[in-house]
Design a protein around this motif. Sequence first.
Motif, short mmCIF file in Angstrom:
data_model
loop_
_atom_site.label_atom_id
_atom_site.label_comp_id
_atom_site.label_asym_id
_atom_site.label_seq_id
_atom_site.Cartn_x
_atom_site.Cartn_y
_atom_site.Cartn_z
N LEU A 62 -0.41 74.76 77.21
CA LEU A 62 1.04 74.57 77.14
C LEU A 62 1.40 73.93 75.80
O LEU A 62 0.72 73.04 75.32
CB LEU A 62 1.51 73.67 78.29
N ARG A 63 2.52 74.37 75.25
CA ARG A 63 2.90 73.97 73.90
C ARG A 63 4.12 73.06 73.91
O ARG A 63 4.87 73.02 74.89
CB ARG A 63 3.17 75.21 73.05
N ARG A 64 4.28 72.34 72.81
CA ARG A 64 5.39 71.40 72.67
C ARG A 64 6.72 72.06 73.06
O ARG A 64 7.00 73.19 72.67
CB ARG A 64 5.48 70.90 71.22
N ARG A 67 8.96 74.14 78.98
CA ARG A 67 9.42 73.49 80.20
C ARG A 67 8.42 73.62 81.33
O ARG A 67 7.71 74.63 81.45
CB ARG A 67 10.77 74.08 80.66
N VAL A 68 8.36 72.58 82.17
CA VAL A 68 7.58 72.60 83.40
C VAL A 68 8.49 72.14 84.53
O VAL A 68 9.21 71.14 84.39
CB VAL A 68 6.32 71.71 83.30
N LEU A 69 8.49 72.88 85.63
CA LEU A 69 9.37 72.55 86.75
C LEU A 69 8.73 71.46 87.61
O LEU A 69 7.55 71.55 87.96
CB LEU A 69 9.63 73.80 87.59
N LEU A 70 9.52 70.44 87.95
CA LEU A 70 9.05 69.34 88.79
C LEU A 70 9.84 69.36 90.08
O LEU A 70 10.99 68.93 90.14
CB LEU A 70 9.23 68.01 88.05
N LEU A 71 9.21 69.89 91.13
CA LEU A 71 9.83 70.03 92.45
C LEU A 71 9.02 69.19 93.42
O LEU A 71 8.07 69.66 94.04
CB LEU A 71 9.85 71.52 92.86
N MET A 72 9.40 67.94 93.57
CA MET A 72 8.52 67.03 94.29
C MET A 72 9.31 65.93 94.99
O MET A 72 10.27 65.39 94.45
CB MET A 72 7.54 66.39 93.28
N ARG A 112 12.79 78.97 82.11
CA ARG A 112 11.57 79.64 81.65
C ARG A 112 10.36 78.70 81.75
O ARG A 112 9.52 78.61 80.85
CB ARG A 112 11.73 80.18 80.22
N ALA A 113 10.31 77.98 82.86
CA ALA A 113 9.22 77.02 83.09
C ALA A 113 7.88 77.73 83.08
O ALA A 113 7.71 78.79 83.69
CB ALA A 113 9.44 76.32 84.43
N GLN A 114 6.91 77.12 82.40
CA GLN A 114 5.58 77.73 82.27
C GLN A 114 4.62 77.26 83.36
O GLN A 114 3.57 77.87 83.55
CB GLN A 114 5.00 77.38 80.90
#
Length: 528
Positions: A62-64, A67-72, A112-114
Motif C-alpha cells: 500500500l502506498r502513501r 485509502r483504507v476503509l475502517l468498518l469496525m 477507492r479503498a485498497q
Amino acid sequence: MTAPHPEPAAPGERFNFAAHLLDANASRPDKTAFVDDHGALSYRELASQTRSLAAGLRALGLRREERVLLLMHDCTDWPVCFLGAIYAGLVPVAVNTLLTADDYAYMLEHSRAQLVMVSGALLPTLNAALTRADHEVSRVLVSHPAAPLHPSEVDLAAFVKSHQPAVRAAATHADDPAFWLYSSGSTGRPKGTVHSHANPYWTTELYGKRVLDIQESDVCFSAAKLFFAYGLGNALSFPMSVGATTLLMADRATPEAVFRRWLGEVGGVRPTVFFGAPTGFAGMLAHSSLPARESVSLRLVSSAGEALPAELGERFRRHFGVDIVDGIGSTEMLHIFLSNRPDRVRYGTTGWPVPGYQVELRGDDGGAVADGETGDLYIQGPSAALMYWANRSKSRETFQGGWTRSGDKYVRNDDGSYTYAGRSDDMLKVSGIYVSPFEVEATLIQHAAVLEAAVIGVQDAEGLIKTKAFVVLKPGAKADEADLKAFVKDRLAPYKYPRFIEFVSDLPKTATGKIQRFRLREAESARR
C-alpha cells in the motif's frame, strides 16, 4: 475554574498525527490507554501494535495517501487500525457501522479503498457490499472473527503479531490528508470529508485541553462512536493527548448499557468524563434505573449533536450535581467550535466561541445581522476540512475562503453567547416570521408528560406553512392536543404554538441520535 493552558504552537511542517499521539505517551508505557469488553490495552501495547500494523500495511504494497476503509465497532482494535494507517501515511476512511451493504458499496467505490479493516460481526455485510461494488480491494483484515475466514481475509491480531514495529512514521506534512469521515447528511449520498494531520491536533489543543481541561487521571466514555467526528475527539484524540484512559463500548448506547459502565460493571473502571447527546440524556433521565448521584464518578459531562434543551440540563444537574456542557461542532470542522464552559454554563444557549475560532452570523444578503436577529452561522478556525472528496460544487458551497458555512441558524445574545435557532433547511417561516423548530420542541419537552418532540412545517388548507409537532409521551403518561397547545402558548409568542400535534411511539433518528425531521416531512408529504 478550568486550568489555564498556554497558546498552542502550530505543528511543524513535517507532522504525523499518529506519531504525535504515540510520542506524547512514551513516558507512561504502563498506563491503560483503552478498555473494552474484551480487555485493556496499555500505551506501550498500543504503540507496539500501531507500529506493527503500519509495517504490515506497507509490506502489502500500500502506498502513501491510498485509502483504507475502517468498518469496525468500538474496541481496542479501532485506535490501532486508525492510528496504524495514519502512521504508515495511508488515509483511513472511518465509516458508520449501522449502514447497509449498498452504502458500503458506494463508499468503497467513492473512496477507492485498497484494503478494509472490519469487525467480524460486520463481515457478512461487507462481503455483500464487495459483491455489489464496482471496485476490488487487495485484502480484508478482520477484528475478532466470528467464523472461519476466506483466503483473502486475514485475522487482524495475527497480522499485527507477524510484523515487527515500524521504526518511524511516514514523513507526512501537517496539511496532508490524514483521514476521511463521511458526513451524516440528511439527504443524498454522504460526502467524504477530508481532514489533514493538523486538524485533530487543533481540536485537541483548543477544545479538549483549553475548554474541557481533560486530565491524565480521567476515564473518558463517549456514547458517540469513534467513526463520528464528535466521538473521535472524545474517545481518541482528547484522552490520548493527555494520557487519559478511554472506555470503549461496541454496543448501542442504551440507558442500561451506559449505566452499567457508569457504575464500573464493565472493564472495572468508572468514567469521570461522559460525552453524550440530548436524546440520550432524555432517555436516561426518564429511565427507571437511573443511578443515584453518589454511585457514579462523573466530574464532567459534555453534549453535542443537537442543541440541548435547558430543561434537560437543569434536570441532570439537579440529579447528579454536574452541569452538562453543551456545544456545537460538525464533521466539516471536526469537533466543537462553539461551547459552554465547565465553569460557565448558560442553559438554553450553545455558549461562546472556542478559543482559536471565530463565528459570524449572516443574513440572506450575506451581511452581518444584529444581536437578537437570526442569521446563518459561519465559522473560521484551523480544523476546517480540506474539501469534500470529488464534490467540487458542495465544497465551494460549504468552504468559502477561510470560512465554513455550517447550515445552522443562530442568534447572538447580549453576553456574547449564541442560541440555536435550527438548521437552515429546518427553519419555518410562519405568517412571514421565522419560527425555530427547536424552540418549540424545547418548550414541549418541559411538559411533565412529554419525552421527545420534533416540529416540522406543513401546509394548511390554504397552502400556508404551519407548525406540526410529533410528540412521544413518557411511559404511562397522558396528555392531549389541547393541553400541549395551551402549554406552549403560555410560554412562547402565540404564533409559535404547533397548529397540529400527532402522538407517535418514537421519532426517526440518525445513528448519532439526531432527530431526522426530513423523514417526518417525507412521510407527511406522502400522506397528502
